[in-house]
Design a protein around this motif. Structure first.
Motif, PDB file in Angstrom:
ATOM      1  N   LEU A 195       0.830  -1.201   0.000  1.00 25.37           N
ATOM      2  CA  LEU A 195       0.000   0.000   0.000  1.00 25.37           C
ATOM      3  C   LEU A 195       0.866   1.253   0.000  1.00 25.37           C
ATOM      4  O   LEU A 195       0.579   2.212  -0.709  1.00 25.37           O
ATOM      5  CB  LEU A 195      -0.941   0.009   1.207  1.00 25.37           C
ATOM      6  CG  LEU A 195      -1.834   1.231   1.336  1.00 25.37           C
ATOM      7  CD1 LEU A 195      -2.712   1.380   0.100  1.00 25.37           C
ATOM      8  CD2 LEU A 195      -2.684   1.126   2.570  1.00 25.37           C
ATOM      9  N   LEU A 196       1.947   1.251   0.761  1.00 25.26           N
ATOM     10  CA  LEU A 196       2.830   2.411   0.788  1.00 25.26           C
ATOM     11  C   LEU A 196       3.500   2.626  -0.559  1.00 25.26           C
ATOM     12  O   LEU A 196       3.680   3.762  -0.988  1.00 25.26           O
ATOM     13  CB  LEU A 196       3.880   2.252   1.888  1.00 25.26           C
ATOM     14  CG  LEU A 196       3.345   2.247   3.316  1.00 25.26           C
ATOM     15  CD1 LEU A 196       4.475   2.024   4.296  1.00 25.26           C
ATOM     16  CD2 LEU A 196       2.612   3.534   3.623  1.00 25.26           C
ATOM     17  N   THR A 197       3.846   1.548  -1.243  1.00 29.54           N
ATOM     18  CA  THR A 197       4.456   1.661  -2.565  1.00 29.54           C
ATOM     19  C   THR A 197       3.469   2.258  -3.552  1.00 29.54           C
ATOM     20  O   THR A 197       3.809   3.140  -4.332  1.00 29.54           O
ATOM     21  CB  THR A 197       4.922   0.275  -3.059  1.00 29.54           C
ATOM     22  OG1 THR A 197       5.819  -0.267  -2.103  1.00 29.54           O
ATOM     23  CG2 THR A 197       5.593   0.380  -4.415  1.00 29.54           C
ATOM     24  N   TYR A 201     -10.530  13.490   0.320  1.00 24.71           N
ATOM     25  CA  TYR A 201     -10.495  12.193   1.005  1.00 24.71           C
ATOM     26  C   TYR A 201      -9.652  11.219   0.199  1.00 24.71           C
ATOM     27  O   TYR A 201      -9.692  11.224  -1.024  1.00 24.71           O
ATOM     28  CB  TYR A 201     -11.907  11.594   1.142  1.00 24.71           C
ATOM     29  CG  TYR A 201     -12.844  12.438   1.963  1.00 24.71           C
ATOM     30  CD1 TYR A 201     -12.869  12.320   3.348  1.00 24.71           C
ATOM     31  CD2 TYR A 201     -13.695  13.355   1.356  1.00 24.71           C
ATOM     32  CE1 TYR A 201     -13.725  13.087   4.111  1.00 24.71           C
ATOM     33  CE2 TYR A 201     -14.554  14.132   2.118  1.00 24.71           C
ATOM     34  CZ  TYR A 201     -14.558  14.002   3.483  1.00 24.71           C
ATOM     35  OH  TYR A 201     -15.398  14.771   4.241  1.00 24.71           O
ATOM     36  N   VAL A 202      -8.907  10.371   0.901  1.00 23.12           N
ATOM     37  CA  VAL A 202      -8.179   9.266   0.282  1.00 23.12           C
ATOM     38  C   VAL A 202      -8.669   7.999   0.946  1.00 23.12           C
ATOM     39  O   VAL A 202      -8.611   7.866   2.169  1.00 23.12           O
ATOM     40  CB  VAL A 202      -6.653   9.413   0.463  1.00 23.12           C
ATOM     41  CG1 VAL A 202      -5.931   8.199  -0.106  1.00 23.12           C
ATOM     42  CG2 VAL A 202      -6.158  10.692  -0.185  1.00 23.12           C
ATOM     43  N   ILE A 203      -9.181   7.074   0.146  1.00 17.70           N
ATOM     44  CA  ILE A 203      -9.722   5.819   0.659  1.00 17.70           C
ATOM     45  C   ILE A 203      -8.781   4.697   0.250  1.00 17.70           C
ATOM     46  O   ILE A 203      -8.479   4.534  -0.932  1.00 17.70           O
ATOM     47  CB  ILE A 203     -11.137   5.557   0.096  1.00 17.70           C
ATOM     48  CG1 ILE A 203     -12.068   6.696   0.495  1.00 17.70           C
ATOM     49  CG2 ILE A 203     -11.663   4.210   0.575  1.00 17.70           C
ATOM     50  CD1 ILE A 203     -13.404   6.664  -0.197  1.00 17.70           C
ATOM     51  N   ALA A 204      -8.293   3.950   1.223  1.00 17.88           N
ATOM     52  CA  ALA A 204      -7.415   2.815   0.955  1.00 17.88           C
ATOM     53  C   ALA A 204      -8.267   1.559   0.891  1.00 17.88           C
ATOM     54  O   ALA A 204      -8.815   1.121   1.889  1.00 17.88           O
ATOM     55  CB  ALA A 204      -6.355   2.693   2.037  1.00 17.88           C
ATOM     56  N   GLY A 205      -8.401   1.000  -0.298  1.00 14.97           N
ATOM     57  CA  GLY A 205      -9.182  -0.215  -0.490  1.00 14.97           C
ATOM     58  C   GLY A 205     -10.391   0.050  -1.362  1.00 14.97           C
ATOM     59  O   GLY A 205     -11.247   0.851  -1.024  1.00 14.97           O
ATOM     60  N   LEU A 225      -7.465   4.149  -3.560  1.00  9.40           N
ATOM     61  CA  LEU A 225      -6.248   3.378  -3.828  1.00  9.40           C
ATOM     62  C   LEU A 225      -6.521   1.896  -3.620  1.00  9.40           C
ATOM     63  O   LEU A 225      -7.179   1.512  -2.658  1.00  9.40           O
ATOM     64  CB  LEU A 225      -5.128   3.807  -2.875  1.00  9.40           C
ATOM     65  CG  LEU A 225      -4.727   5.275  -2.915  1.00  9.40           C
ATOM     66  CD1 LEU A 225      -3.709   5.558  -1.829  1.00  9.40           C
ATOM     67  CD2 LEU A 225      -4.168   5.627  -4.272  1.00  9.40           C
ATOM     68  N   GLU A 226      -6.009   1.083  -4.512  1.00 10.06           N
ATOM     69  CA  GLU A 226      -6.158  -0.359  -4.389  1.00 10.06           C
ATOM     70  C   GLU A 226      -4.818  -1.012  -4.713  1.00 10.06           C
ATOM     71  O   GLU A 226      -4.175  -0.662  -5.716  1.00 10.06           O
ATOM     72  CB  GLU A 226      -7.234  -0.877  -5.338  1.00 10.06           C
ATOM     73  CG  GLU A 226      -7.440  -2.368  -5.308  1.00 10.06           C
ATOM     74  CD  GLU A 226      -7.888  -2.887  -3.953  1.00 10.06           C
ATOM     75  OE1 GLU A 226      -7.350  -3.922  -3.525  1.00 10.06           O
ATOM     76  OE2 GLU A 226      -8.754  -2.287  -3.319  1.00 10.06           O
ATOM     77  N   ASP A 285      -2.365  -4.109 -12.479  1.00 11.63           N
ATOM     78  CA  ASP A 285      -3.307  -3.534 -13.414  1.00 11.63           C
ATOM     79  C   ASP A 285      -4.093  -4.680 -14.051  1.00 11.63           C
ATOM     80  O   ASP A 285      -3.523  -5.536 -14.709  1.00 11.63           O
ATOM     81  CB  ASP A 285      -2.537  -2.747 -14.473  1.00 11.63           C
ATOM     82  CG  ASP A 285      -3.434  -2.061 -15.461  1.00 11.63           C
ATOM     83  OD1 ASP A 285      -4.655  -2.260 -15.416  1.00 11.63           O
ATOM     84  OD2 ASP A 285      -2.897  -1.309 -16.294  1.00 11.63           O
ATOM     85  N   GLY A 286      -5.384  -4.698 -13.869  1.00 12.92           N
ATOM     86  CA  GLY A 286      -6.205  -5.797 -14.365  1.00 12.92           C
ATOM     87  C   GLY A 286      -6.873  -5.545 -15.697  1.00 12.92           C
ATOM     88  O   GLY A 286      -7.711  -6.333 -16.136  1.00 12.92           O
TER      89      GLY A 286
END
Length: 71
Positions: free
Chosen positions: A3-5, A21-25, A48-49, A53-54
């Motif tokens: 996540l930090l990367t 706002y920043v949402i992790a996940g 952020l996820e 890349d899918g």
């Protein structure tokens, strides 16, 4: 660590962009929160996820393949 990367790469790519706002996940809860927050057009949200890349994964991009596993 992943996540930090991702966060560092995202911030480097968008250094002049600010978000309210920043949402992790980007799971169900994260996306629902993003949708609710952005109902106000004056609010900006970054989601952020972790992971690759899918966009080239046929199990994601082809609707009839969703939920299947490739070999």
């Amino acid at each position: 660590m992943i996540l930090l990367t991702v966060l560092a790469a995202t911030l480097t790519a968008a250094q002049n962009v600010t978000y309210d706002y920043v949402i992790a996940g980007a799971g169900t809860a994260g996306m629902l929160l993003a949708v609710v927050l952005t109902e106000n057009p004056n609010v900006s949200v970054c989601v952020l996820e972790a992971g690759g890349d899918g966009r080239e994964d046929l199990n994601i991009t082809v609707p009839e393949n969703r939920g299947t596993q490739s070999c």
